[in-house]
Scaffold this active site. Structure first.
Site, PDB file in Angstrom:
ATOM      1  N   HIS A  94       0.856  -1.186   0.000  1.00  0.00           N
ATOM      2  CA  HIS A  94       0.000   0.000   0.000  1.00  0.00           C
ATOM      3  C   HIS A  94       0.885   1.226   0.000  1.00  0.00           C
ATOM      4  CE1 HIS A  94      -3.297  -2.649   1.027  1.00  0.00           C
ATOM      5  NE2 HIS A  94      -2.582  -3.099   2.036  1.00  0.00           N
ATOM      6  N   ASN A 125       7.651  -7.094   4.534  1.00  0.00           N
ATOM      7  CA  ASN A 125       6.469  -6.326   4.158  1.00  0.00           C
ATOM      8  C   ASN A 125       6.462  -5.055   5.000  1.00  0.00           C
ATOM      9  OD1 ASN A 125       5.860  -8.787   2.948  1.00  0.00           O
ATOM     10  ND2 ASN A 125       3.722  -8.738   3.563  1.00  0.00           N
ATOM     11  N   ASN A 133      15.905   6.873  13.195  1.00  0.00           N
ATOM     12  CA  ASN A 133      16.965   6.894  14.189  1.00  0.00           C
ATOM     13  C   ASN A 133      16.563   7.777  15.360  1.00  0.00           C
ATOM     14  OD1 ASN A 133      17.278   9.516  13.262  1.00  0.00           O
ATOM     15  ND2 ASN A 133      19.483   9.372  13.068  1.00  0.00           N
TER      16      ASN A 133
END
Length: 186
Positions: free
Chosen positions: A85, A102, A111
């Site tokens: 998506h 995924n 970070n």
């Protein structure tokens, strides 16, 4: 791995092993996630000073803005990345992502400059990162981990785990990504 092998593994994650050149062209034209990954891979392979690299960088930047994928070419990404998506995926340029992962919409892999784990995450193989999950800091996500939607992860996660909630908690489970990661490229 060669560029062709990486692109083939990314396409395998989308369509399985039933691949052809027409399937490749159809997905390159119509699938935002695959389109972005294709140009990402070409940008990583070719310098922006080459004609192919310049053209790839142009389309990479265009699709990054159009579809909301912010994954810099400096990110180390294994084979078989799936972005099913489109919409606001942000990955820090120094993060590492393993094979057959995924990443769904709204995910941040970033970070931290301070706190208890300053640095960038390292994501293992066969990891499913659900919608709106946040993974931050110098942490390690093990192999075969399912990060549930809206989870906030700022600590190391062992292999074969499910991470859910905010604050996140870990549940050990054998093969937690079995029904979530399909068409694994070998």
């Amino acid at each position: 791995m060669t560029l062709k092998d990486l692109i083939k593994s990314d396409l395998t994650r989308c369509v399985g092993n039933q691949q052809s050149f027409s399937t490749f062209l159809r997905y390159l034209y119509s699938n935002p996630g695959f389109k972005f990954i294709f140009f990402y891979r070409v940008c990583v392979k070719y310098s922006r000073t080459t004609p192919i690299g310049f053209l790839a960088r142009f389309f990479y930047n265009r699709f990054s803005i159009k579809y909301g994928f912010q994954i810099p070419p400096t990110v180390s990404v294994g084979k078989g990345l799936l972005l099913p998506h489109f919409g606001f995926v942000v990955v820090n340029g120094n993060a590492e992502i393993g094979s057959n992962c995924n990443i769904l919409q709204g995910v941040t892999i970033g970070n931290t400059k301070g706190g208890k784990n300053p640095g960038n995450p390292v994501i293992g193989n066969n990891v499913y990162i659900g919608p709106s999950a946040t993974i931050v800091g110098k942490i390690s996500i093990g192999n075969n981990v399912l990060v549930a939607p809206n989870a906030y992860v700022n600590f190391d996660v062992p292999e074969n785990s499910i991470v859910l909630g905010n604050p996140a908690k870990v549940i050990q489970k054998a093969n937690p990504t079995q029904d979530y990661i399909n068409n694994i490229s070998i």
